[in-house]
Design a protein around this motif. Sequence first.
Motif, PDB file in Angstrom:
ATOM      1  N   MET A   1     -16.680  41.267 -33.073  1.00 17.82           N
ATOM      2  CA  MET A   1     -16.014  40.358 -32.122  1.00 17.82           C
ATOM      3  C   MET A   1     -14.783  40.652 -31.862  1.00 17.82           C
ATOM      4  N   LEU A   2     -13.960  40.986 -33.300  1.00 17.73           N
ATOM      5  CA  LEU A   2     -12.400  41.338 -32.984  1.00 17.73           C
ATOM      6  C   LEU A   2     -12.319  42.595 -33.431  1.00 17.73           C
ATOM      7  N   LYS A   3     -11.720  43.469 -32.543  1.00 16.58           N
ATOM      8  CA  LYS A   3     -11.773  44.997 -32.551  1.00 16.58           C
ATOM      9  C   LYS A   3     -10.164  45.319 -32.616  1.00 16.58           C
ATOM     10  N   ASP A  54       3.657  48.181 -30.200  1.00 17.46           N
ATOM     11  CA  ASP A  54       4.206  49.360 -29.641  1.00 17.46           C
ATOM     12  C   ASP A  54       3.068  50.197 -29.171  1.00 17.46           C
ATOM     13  N   GLN A  55       2.033  50.368 -29.998  1.00 13.82           N
ATOM     14  CA  GLN A  55       0.870  51.246 -29.490  1.00 13.82           C
ATOM     15  C   GLN A  55      -0.391  50.392 -29.875  1.00 13.82           C
ATOM     16  N   GLY A  56      -1.639  50.775 -29.453  1.00 17.79           N
ATOM     17  CA  GLY A  56      -2.619  50.171 -29.820  1.00 17.79           C
ATOM     18  C   GLY A  56      -3.400  49.095 -29.122  1.00 17.79           C
ATOM     19  N   ARG A  57      -4.541  48.703 -29.251  1.00 12.11           N
ATOM     20  CA  ARG A  57      -5.150  47.658 -28.561  1.00 12.11           C
ATOM     21  C   ARG A  57      -5.838  46.453 -29.356  1.00 12.11           C
ATOM     22  N   ILE A  58      -5.874  45.268 -28.814  1.00 16.27           N
ATOM     23  CA  ILE A  58      -6.709  44.380 -29.529  1.00 16.27           C
ATOM     24  C   ILE A  58      -7.614  43.622 -28.689  1.00 16.27           C
ATOM     25  N   LEU A  59      -8.865  43.744 -29.150  1.00 19.72           N
ATOM     26  CA  LEU A  59     -10.040  43.722 -28.198  1.00 19.72           C
ATOM     27  C   LEU A  59     -10.662  42.346 -28.730  1.00 19.72           C
ATOM     28  N   LEU A  60     -11.010  41.070 -27.997  1.00 20.85           N
ATOM     29  CA  LEU A  60     -11.863  40.054 -28.335  1.00 20.85           C
ATOM     30  C   LEU A  60     -13.098  39.921 -27.650  1.00 20.85           C
ATOM     31  N   ASP A  61     -14.414  40.332 -27.914  1.00 24.93           N
ATOM     32  CA  ASP A  61     -15.638  40.435 -27.303  1.00 24.93           C
ATOM     33  C   ASP A  61     -15.458  41.577 -26.044  1.00 24.93           C
ATOM     34  N   GLY A  62     -14.507  42.460 -26.275  1.00 20.46           N
ATOM     35  CA  GLY A  62     -14.411  43.442 -25.621  1.00 20.46           C
ATOM     36  C   GLY A  62     -13.135  43.466 -24.624  1.00 20.46           C
ATOM     37  N   GLN A  63     -12.596  42.102 -24.700  1.00 25.55           N
ATOM     38  CA  GLN A  63     -11.318  42.003 -23.515  1.00 25.55           C
ATOM     39  C   GLN A  63     -10.185  42.476 -24.084  1.00 25.55           C
ATOM     40  N   ASP A  64      -9.313  43.066 -23.759  1.00 30.25           N
ATOM     41  CA  ASP A  64      -8.217  43.611 -24.171  1.00 30.25           C
ATOM     42  C   ASP A  64      -7.041  42.380 -24.164  1.00 30.25           C
ATOM     43  N   LEU A  65      -6.664  42.050 -25.318  1.00 37.26           N
ATOM     44  CA  LEU A  65      -5.668  40.782 -25.300  1.00 37.26           C
ATOM     45  C   LEU A  65      -4.286  41.294 -25.632  1.00 37.26           C
ATOM     46  N   SER A  66      -4.243  42.892 -25.873  1.00 35.72           N
ATOM     47  CA  SER A  66      -2.808  43.271 -26.017  1.00 35.72           C
ATOM     48  C   SER A  66      -1.595  42.909 -25.239  1.00 35.72           C
ATOM     49  N   GLY A  67      -0.610  42.215 -25.403  1.00 35.50           N
ATOM     50  CA  GLY A  67       0.431  41.775 -24.941  1.00 35.50           C
ATOM     51  C   GLY A  67       0.412  40.724 -24.200  1.00 35.50           C
ATOM     52  N   LEU A  68      -0.767  39.987 -24.170  1.00 37.63           N
ATOM     53  CA  LEU A  68      -0.761  38.493 -23.598  1.00 37.63           C
ATOM     54  C   LEU A  68      -0.068  37.649 -24.759  1.00 37.63           C
ATOM     55  N   ARG A  76      -8.183  32.089 -25.084  1.00 39.76           N
ATOM     56  CA  ARG A  76      -9.416  33.131 -25.328  1.00 39.76           C
ATOM     57  C   ARG A  76     -10.104  32.930 -26.508  1.00 39.76           C
ATOM     58  N   GLY A  77      -9.634  32.229 -27.728  1.00 44.94           N
ATOM     59  CA  GLY A  77     -10.577  32.032 -28.757  1.00 44.94           C
ATOM     60  C   GLY A  77     -10.022  32.339 -30.110  1.00 44.94           C
TER      61      GLY A  77
END
Length: 255
Positions: A1-3, A54-68, A76-77
């Motif tokens: 779910m969270l990646k 600065d780098q990397g990604r935060i994914l919730l159910d495949g959606q990228d939340l990085s920088g939101l 988003r949950g």
Amino acid sequence: MLKIENLTRSFGGLTAVDDLSLHLETGDIQGIIGPNGAGKTTAFNLITGIYRPDQGRILLDGQDLSGLTSDVISRRGIARTFQNIRLFGKMTVWDNIITAFHQRMGHGFWDAVFHLPLFKSREREVCKESLAFLERFGLAERRNELAENLPYGEQRRLEIARALATNPRVLLLDEPAAGMNPTEVEGLIGLIRDIHREFDLSILLIEHHMPVVLKLCNRVQVMDFGRTIAAGDPHEVTGDPVVIKAYLGDEEDGL
């Protein structure tokens, strides 16, 4: 779910979170542990939009939340609590809960301005849900009291209830047992188990109280100086010499 993929954040010359990766599956209760200053709360601040990575990604159910922003991530949950309780102290217990429901109201600007039927209907529903939340957390009788006047343990329950009122799929708990006595800690463990089951949540927690980690978490990740130094079953990880050294230091150093 969270990646979480290769998450990194620096402040000046200090790398607070260094290449952090983590997978939180549906229904998991995972822990992040480590000594003070390891970067644990910074990781939470990155996940919830307080800081931008600065780098990397935060994914919730495949959606990228990085920088939101934090409000978008909340919708988003993802919800969280804080190590130092952050309630609206001068507001009542009732108003703290009502505030959390606002993003779920579902009415438009003019509905609210003119108190149109949709607004009135949602207000009734929110009041009913808010009362149910307070009853579930044993706070209904205190709903007209200022949040700052609650005993510490009840403030912590209110903060968790307020986070759940946003209807999250992932709940982040930042040292929920901080400042609690052993009896309160046992009550907290039971509460987290209950809400995990009743609200169908995935939970990621930061905690220094090892009984909380060992009784709740199916997996832990250990951070030190921003990096992951161990991960896996909590009983095995907490016995790892590398982890013990990170917490206690070398014997020759007198720590």
